[in-house]
Design a protein around this motif. Structure first.
Motif, PDB file in Angstrom:
ATOM      1  N   SER A 142      38.136   5.003 107.121  1.00  0.00           N
ATOM      2  CA  SER A 142      37.102   6.073 107.007  1.00  0.00           C
ATOM      3  C   SER A 142      36.670   6.092 105.896  1.00  0.00           C
ATOM      4  O   SER A 142      35.180   6.151 105.501  1.00  0.00           O
ATOM      5  CB  SER A 142      37.760   7.466 107.655  1.00  0.00           C
ATOM      6  N   SER A 143      37.403   6.233 104.764  1.00  0.00           N
ATOM      7  CA  SER A 143      36.838   6.361 103.372  1.00  0.00           C
ATOM      8  C   SER A 143      35.897   4.973 103.103  1.00  0.00           C
ATOM      9  O   SER A 143      34.798   5.144 102.480  1.00  0.00           O
ATOM     10  CB  SER A 143      37.752   6.414 102.394  1.00  0.00           C
ATOM     11  N   GLU A 173      41.416  -2.982 111.830  1.00  0.00           N
ATOM     12  CA  GLU A 173      40.714  -2.819 112.973  1.00  0.00           C
ATOM     13  C   GLU A 173      39.416  -2.117 112.962  1.00  0.00           C
ATOM     14  O   GLU A 173      38.418  -2.395 113.542  1.00  0.00           O
ATOM     15  CB  GLU A 173      41.922  -2.545 114.292  1.00  0.00           C
ATOM     16  N   HIS A 174      39.516  -0.905 112.324  1.00  0.00           N
ATOM     17  CA  HIS A 174      38.411  -0.058 112.218  1.00  0.00           C
ATOM     18  C   HIS A 174      37.102  -0.935 111.420  1.00  0.00           C
ATOM     19  O   HIS A 174      36.057  -0.782 111.967  1.00  0.00           O
ATOM     20  CB  HIS A 174      38.634   1.372 111.406  1.00  0.00           C
ATOM     21  N   ILE A 175      37.820  -1.388 110.268  1.00  0.00           N
ATOM     22  CA  ILE A 175      36.707  -2.036 109.589  1.00  0.00           C
ATOM     23  C   ILE A 175      36.018  -3.270 110.166  1.00  0.00           C
ATOM     24  O   ILE A 175      34.806  -3.419 110.168  1.00  0.00           O
ATOM     25  CB  ILE A 175      37.275  -2.515 108.125  1.00  0.00           C
ATOM     26  N   LYS A 176      36.995  -3.831 111.091  1.00  0.00           N
ATOM     27  CA  LYS A 176      36.183  -4.933 111.917  1.00  0.00           C
ATOM     28  C   LYS A 176      34.952  -4.495 113.084  1.00  0.00           C
ATOM     29  O   LYS A 176      34.154  -5.205 113.360  1.00  0.00           O
ATOM     30  CB  LYS A 176      37.194  -5.552 112.916  1.00  0.00           C
ATOM     31  N   ASN A 177      35.452  -3.420 113.116  1.00  0.00           N
ATOM     32  CA  ASN A 177      34.519  -2.456 114.258  1.00  0.00           C
ATOM     33  C   ASN A 177      33.293  -2.033 113.582  1.00  0.00           C
ATOM     34  O   ASN A 177      31.931  -1.740 114.302  1.00  0.00           O
ATOM     35  CB  ASN A 177      34.952  -1.366 115.127  1.00  0.00           C
ATOM     36  N   VAL A 178      33.079  -1.835 112.439  1.00  0.00           N
ATOM     37  CA  VAL A 178      31.790  -0.931 111.660  1.00  0.00           C
ATOM     38  C   VAL A 178      31.407  -1.627 110.577  1.00  0.00           C
ATOM     39  O   VAL A 178      30.259  -1.435 110.159  1.00  0.00           O
ATOM     40  CB  VAL A 178      32.424   0.518 111.173  1.00  0.00           C
TER      41      VAL A 178
END
Length: 217
Positions: A142-143, A173-178
């Motif tokens: 998130s950061s 996985e989060h970074i891959k999405n955003v």
């Protein structure tokens, strides 16, 4: 999106990761900061192999020497405060790079719930430049996401390299999405399997900022 996990290769980088994880070693703040810096230096060298190069004719005292050197306009962006020694490692190799700094922190609602807040950003324009965002620990991602959104107020880079020492699989996985898939590469010294209820990486290494600079209230 390409993800490079250095723990899957044989490299001296793994020795420095072992030391910053080791509870018997990591409380030596000077050594901890220097190991973080060393990891940054090694990652910078590896990233340098992916830049664009052209041959320049260099005047020596005795003649002309053709040398292939990078053409990229680099911006190294660091998330404060744990990222400072990591940033210095990159800057030691990319000494002509421009620099950006973002303050991102957890504002807790209670012991377990928190929001990420951006308080400060200092950055050059990043349009059509190669942006390297460094953060030693990627727990939730998130950061990193909010820091990137803050950087976009300064333009849009041509390519993005995300550099972290220890990331959780969830953060990857989060970074891959955003992040834009076609121009982002993630570089990690190690990827750990999970985060706990406090959103700390497990097994991780603890609080990198506190280990580098002392505990905060």
């Amino acid at each position: 999106m390409k993800v490079i996990d250095f723990s899957q290769t044989n490299s001296i980088l793994n020795q420095y990761v072992a030391e910053i994880r080791n509870v018997g070693v990591q409380n030596d703040r000077l050594r901890f900061r220097r190991n973080i810096e060393r990891i940054g230096e090694i990652m910078a060298y590896e990233i340098s192999k992916k830049l664009q190069y052209s041959v320049k004719n260099i005047q020596t005292p005795l003649g002309i020497s053709p040398v292939s050197t990078p053409d990229n306009k680099l911006v190294i962006s660091t998330i404060l405060r744990a990222g400072l020694p990591f940033h210095q490692g990159f800057l030691s190799y990319f000494d002509q790079a421009e620099n950006a700094f973002v303050s991102a922190y957890r504002k807790y609602k209670d012991k377990l719930k928190f929001d990420i807040h951006i308080e400060y950003i200092a950055s050059p324009r990043i349009d059509e430049k190669t942006l390297i965002i460094t953060d030693p620990m990627l727990a939730t991602g998130s950061s990193m996401e909010l820091s990137y959104q803050a950087m976009l107020t300064k333009g849009h880079p041509s390519e993005i390299h995300i550099a972290s020492i220890i990331a959780s699989q969830q953060a990857i996985e989060h970074i891959k999405n955003v992040f834009p898939e076609d121009k982002t590469t993630i570089w990690c010294a190690a990827i750990d399997p999970e985060i706990n209820e406090h959103s700390y990486i497990v097994p991780g290494l603890g609080d990198a900022g506190d280990l580098a600079y002392g505990e905060k209230e």
